[in-house]
Design an enzyme around this catalytic site. Structure first.
Site, PDB file in Angstrom:
ATOM      1  N   HIS A 116       0.240  54.189  38.344  1.00 43.24           N
ATOM      2  CA  HIS A 116       1.594  54.317  37.796  1.00 43.24           C
ATOM      3  C   HIS A 116       2.271  52.961  37.864  1.00 43.24           C
ATOM      4  O   HIS A 116       1.743  52.011  38.459  1.00 43.24           O
ATOM      5  CB  HIS A 116       2.385  55.406  38.520  1.00 43.24           C
ATOM      6  CG  HIS A 116       2.660  55.158  39.979  1.00 43.24           C
ATOM      7  ND1 HIS A 116       1.666  54.998  40.919  1.00 43.24           N
ATOM      8  CD2 HIS A 116       3.840  55.056  40.659  1.00 43.24           C
ATOM      9  CE1 HIS A 116       2.209  54.826  42.112  1.00 43.24           C
ATOM     10  NE2 HIS A 116       3.532  54.838  41.981  1.00 43.24           N
ATOM     11  N   HIS A 118       5.091  51.873  39.237  1.00 46.84           N
ATOM     12  CA  HIS A 118       5.949  51.405  40.328  1.00 46.84           C
ATOM     13  C   HIS A 118       5.478  50.016  40.775  1.00 46.84           C
ATOM     14  O   HIS A 118       4.278  49.727  40.806  1.00 46.84           O
ATOM     15  CB  HIS A 118       5.901  52.376  41.513  1.00 46.84           C
ATOM     16  CG  HIS A 118       6.971  53.432  41.454  1.00 46.84           C
ATOM     17  ND1 HIS A 118       6.841  54.656  42.064  1.00 46.84           N
ATOM     18  CD2 HIS A 118       8.203  53.434  40.868  1.00 46.84           C
ATOM     19  CE1 HIS A 118       7.947  55.377  41.850  1.00 46.84           C
ATOM     20  NE2 HIS A 118       8.776  54.656  41.123  1.00 46.84           N
ATOM     21  N   ASP A 120       5.090  48.466  43.527  1.00 43.20           N
ATOM     22  CA  ASP A 120       4.138  48.253  44.624  1.00 43.20           C
ATOM     23  C   ASP A 120       2.708  48.592  44.236  1.00 43.20           C
ATOM     24  O   ASP A 120       1.790  48.446  45.044  1.00 43.20           O
ATOM     25  CB  ASP A 120       4.555  49.035  45.884  1.00 43.20           C
ATOM     26  CG  ASP A 120       4.664  50.537  45.664  1.00 43.20           C
ATOM     27  OD1 ASP A 120       5.177  50.938  44.607  1.00 43.20           O
ATOM     28  OD2 ASP A 120       4.238  51.304  46.551  1.00 43.20           O
ATOM     29  N   HIS A 121       2.498  49.016  42.985  1.00 42.44           N
ATOM     30  CA  HIS A 121       1.145  49.354  42.532  1.00 42.44           C
ATOM     31  C   HIS A 121       0.657  48.464  41.397  1.00 42.44           C
ATOM     32  O   HIS A 121      -0.514  48.524  41.030  1.00 42.44           O
ATOM     33  CB  HIS A 121       1.085  50.820  42.089  1.00 42.44           C
ATOM     34  CG  HIS A 121       1.306  51.769  43.219  1.00 42.44           C
ATOM     35  ND1 HIS A 121       0.291  52.473  43.830  1.00 42.44           N
ATOM     36  CD2 HIS A 121       2.445  52.090  43.898  1.00 42.44           C
ATOM     37  CE1 HIS A 121       0.792  53.201  44.817  1.00 42.44           C
ATOM     38  NE2 HIS A 121       2.098  52.986  44.882  1.00 42.44           N
ATOM     39  N   HIS A 202       4.690  62.922  40.720  1.00 44.14           N
ATOM     40  CA  HIS A 202       5.310  61.831  41.478  1.00 44.14           C
ATOM     41  C   HIS A 202       6.712  61.633  40.906  1.00 44.14           C
ATOM     42  O   HIS A 202       7.106  62.326  39.958  1.00 44.14           O
ATOM     43  CB  HIS A 202       4.446  60.561  41.356  1.00 44.14           C
ATOM     44  CG  HIS A 202       4.950  59.398  42.165  1.00 44.14           C
ATOM     45  ND1 HIS A 202       5.455  59.529  43.438  1.00 44.14           N
ATOM     46  CD2 HIS A 202       5.028  58.058  41.880  1.00 44.14           C
ATOM     47  CE1 HIS A 202       5.820  58.339  43.886  1.00 44.14           C
ATOM     48  NE2 HIS A 202       5.577  57.432  42.956  1.00 44.14           N
ATOM     49  N   ASP A 271       0.408  57.754  43.993  1.00 44.74           N
ATOM     50  CA  ASP A 271       1.447  58.420  44.780  1.00 44.74           C
ATOM     51  C   ASP A 271       1.629  59.837  44.246  1.00 44.74           C
ATOM     52  O   ASP A 271       1.691  60.048  43.033  1.00 44.74           O
ATOM     53  CB  ASP A 271       2.773  57.667  44.637  1.00 44.74           C
ATOM     54  CG  ASP A 271       2.717  56.286  45.260  1.00 44.74           C
ATOM     55  OD1 ASP A 271       1.678  55.940  45.835  1.00 44.74           O
ATOM     56  OD2 ASP A 271       3.730  55.565  45.162  1.00 44.74           O
ATOM     57  N   HIS A 329      -1.220  54.388  51.911  1.00 44.85           N
ATOM     58  CA  HIS A 329       0.169  54.364  51.454  1.00 44.85           C
ATOM     59  C   HIS A 329       1.081  54.867  52.575  1.00 44.85           C
ATOM     60  O   HIS A 329       1.822  55.842  52.438  1.00 44.85           O
ATOM     61  CB  HIS A 329       0.308  55.231  50.189  1.00 44.85           C
ATOM     62  CG  HIS A 329       1.523  54.910  49.363  1.00 44.85           C
ATOM     63  ND1 HIS A 329       2.732  55.523  49.575  1.00 44.85           N
ATOM     64  CD2 HIS A 329       1.718  54.053  48.340  1.00 44.85           C
ATOM     65  CE1 HIS A 329       3.619  55.069  48.703  1.00 44.85           C
ATOM     66  NE2 HIS A 329       3.027  54.162  47.937  1.00 44.85           N
TER      67      HIS A 329
HETATM   68 ZN   LIG Z   1       3.804  53.498  46.069  1.00 44.93          ZN
HETATM   69 ZN   LIG Z   2       5.167  55.315  43.343  1.00 50.47          ZN
END
Ligand SMILES: [Zn+2]
Ligand SMILES: [Zn+2]
Length: 368
Positions: A116, A118, A120-121, A202, A271, A329
């Site tokens: 996804h 986001h 942090d990914h 998510h 996530d 995570h």
């Molecule tokens: Zn994350």
């Molecule tokens: Zn996420």
């Protein structure tokens, strides 16, 4: 009671429970896809075999949302037995983590899967692509597959354009509607691993991936074939056509082949607070990598933000019939234990591991 291993990983260290119930502390952040202990003698004798494609899973980052001094944000790398590698997620500074893991090489990367969008990914991906380009290890004829939800291509191309970054190798984008199921099949031609993507719940559209080894090529047992009268040129005919007739008796290829183990699966989730969409596809998986952002008892908070607790991860692993659960995570609120500090009282993240073990034991007992 079936045994489920639970590994809980942090950068360069993991504590895992292997099938013989001993607790070991490892100094690398990799796990290996080894065969079950009870098959070892048959494997050695050559009576069982498999394609042996899933080889190693290396964790480059296991922190949720933002990095800590010990954990980077999410990324892990799946290595196949031919040495080729697929990366799952690429949080910021993933390329820094690669410098510490000599087994992960940009020149070996065939695919990067993003769950996804986001930050942090995914925010490590443009920088990694630029570095791979500068390193010069890839050619025009070696495209890199970049697979992920709709919008991924625009994100990467915009950053590369605005930073005046030009790649020396092509990218083969596979943008997937994150609300749909995608059974993509073998990604690199016949006899290569199969990939499928599923929408999982998510806070934003998110995908979970199921990667399956290709079916092993049938291997003929010469002694068994000879006993059934198949030898010489007839072996070639049997291999090509699937059956031959010997003195009026039909002999099928499977009659003379070694027993083959079924292809193994690995489930790599983004996530999520609910990954039930892939329970059927991932059934019986060898390993599931599941987020455990928060401790058990915090389910309401976790679900409200599209995340999971340790107990929720265990529930998913049991629903999948997984042999091994890897928790990742982890919220930065949970302190990291050093390898010397392995008693739960000294670190809060080992409490999460104990929670997961206890939940797995309790739920497995309840199922008996
Ligand atoms: Zn994350
Ligand atoms: Zn996420």
């Amino acid at each position: 009671m079936r045994v489920m291993q639970i590994a809980y990983l942090w950068l360069y260290c993991c504590v895992c429970v292997c099938e013989c119930e001993c607790v070991c502390v490892c100094v690398v952040c990799s796990i290996f896809f080894v065969d079950a202990h009870n098959n070892a003698s048959e494997m050695a004798a050559g009576t069982l075999y498999r394609a042996a494609q899933l080889s190693r899973l290396t964790f480059l980052g296991t922190s949720a949302g933002c990095p800590t001094k010990q954990r980077n944000v999410t990324s892990h790398v799946l290595t196949f037995s031919n040495g080729r590698q697929w990366m799952l997620d690429c949080g910021e500074a993933t390329q820094h983590q690669m410098l510490h893991c000599p087994e992960v090489k940009g020149s070996r990367l065939d695919a990067i899967l993003i769950t996804h969008l986001h930050a942090d990914h995914v925010l490590g991906l443009p920088g990694l692509l630029a570095t791979l380009s500068m390193a010069g290890g890839r050619s025009e004829s070696q495209p890199l597959k970049v697979i992920g939800p709709t919008g991924l291509r625009r994100l990467i191309e915009t950053i590369l354009e605005l930073t005046f970054s030009y790649l020396t190798f092509p990218i083969d984008y596979h943008e997937l509607d994150p609300l749909e199921t995608h059974e993509l099949g073998p990604m690199f031609g016949p006899d290569t691993p199969e990939l499928a993507a599923y929408p999982i719940k998510h806070a934003v559209p998110c995908l979970g991936y199921v990667i399956t080894e290709s079916p092993p090529t049938p291997k003929i047992d010469a002694a068994r074939a000879k006993a059934l009268g198949v030898s010489g040129p007839l072996l070639g005919t049997l291999r090509r056509e699937g059956s031959v007739t010997i003195e009026g008796q039909l002999v099928h290829l499977e009659d003379v082949c070694h027993a083959a183990l079924p292809p193994r699966k690995v489930v790599l989730l983004g996530d999520t607070s609910d990954a039930s969409s892939l329970h059927a596809a991932g059934q019986g998986c060898h390993t599931v990598v599941h987020e455990a952002t928060l401790a058990s008892g915090m389910e309401d908070q976790a679900v409200a933000n599209g995340h999971s607790t340790t107990n929720m991860a265990v529930d998913t692993a049991l629903a999948l019939g997984a042999s091994r659960l890897i928790l990742t995570h982890i919220s930065p609120r949970y302190a990291v234990a050093s390898p010397e500090e392995t008693t739960p009282a000294k670190s809060t993240d080992l409490v999460l591991l104990d929670e997961a073990r206890n939940a797995a034991t309790a739920r497995s007992s309840a199922l008996e």
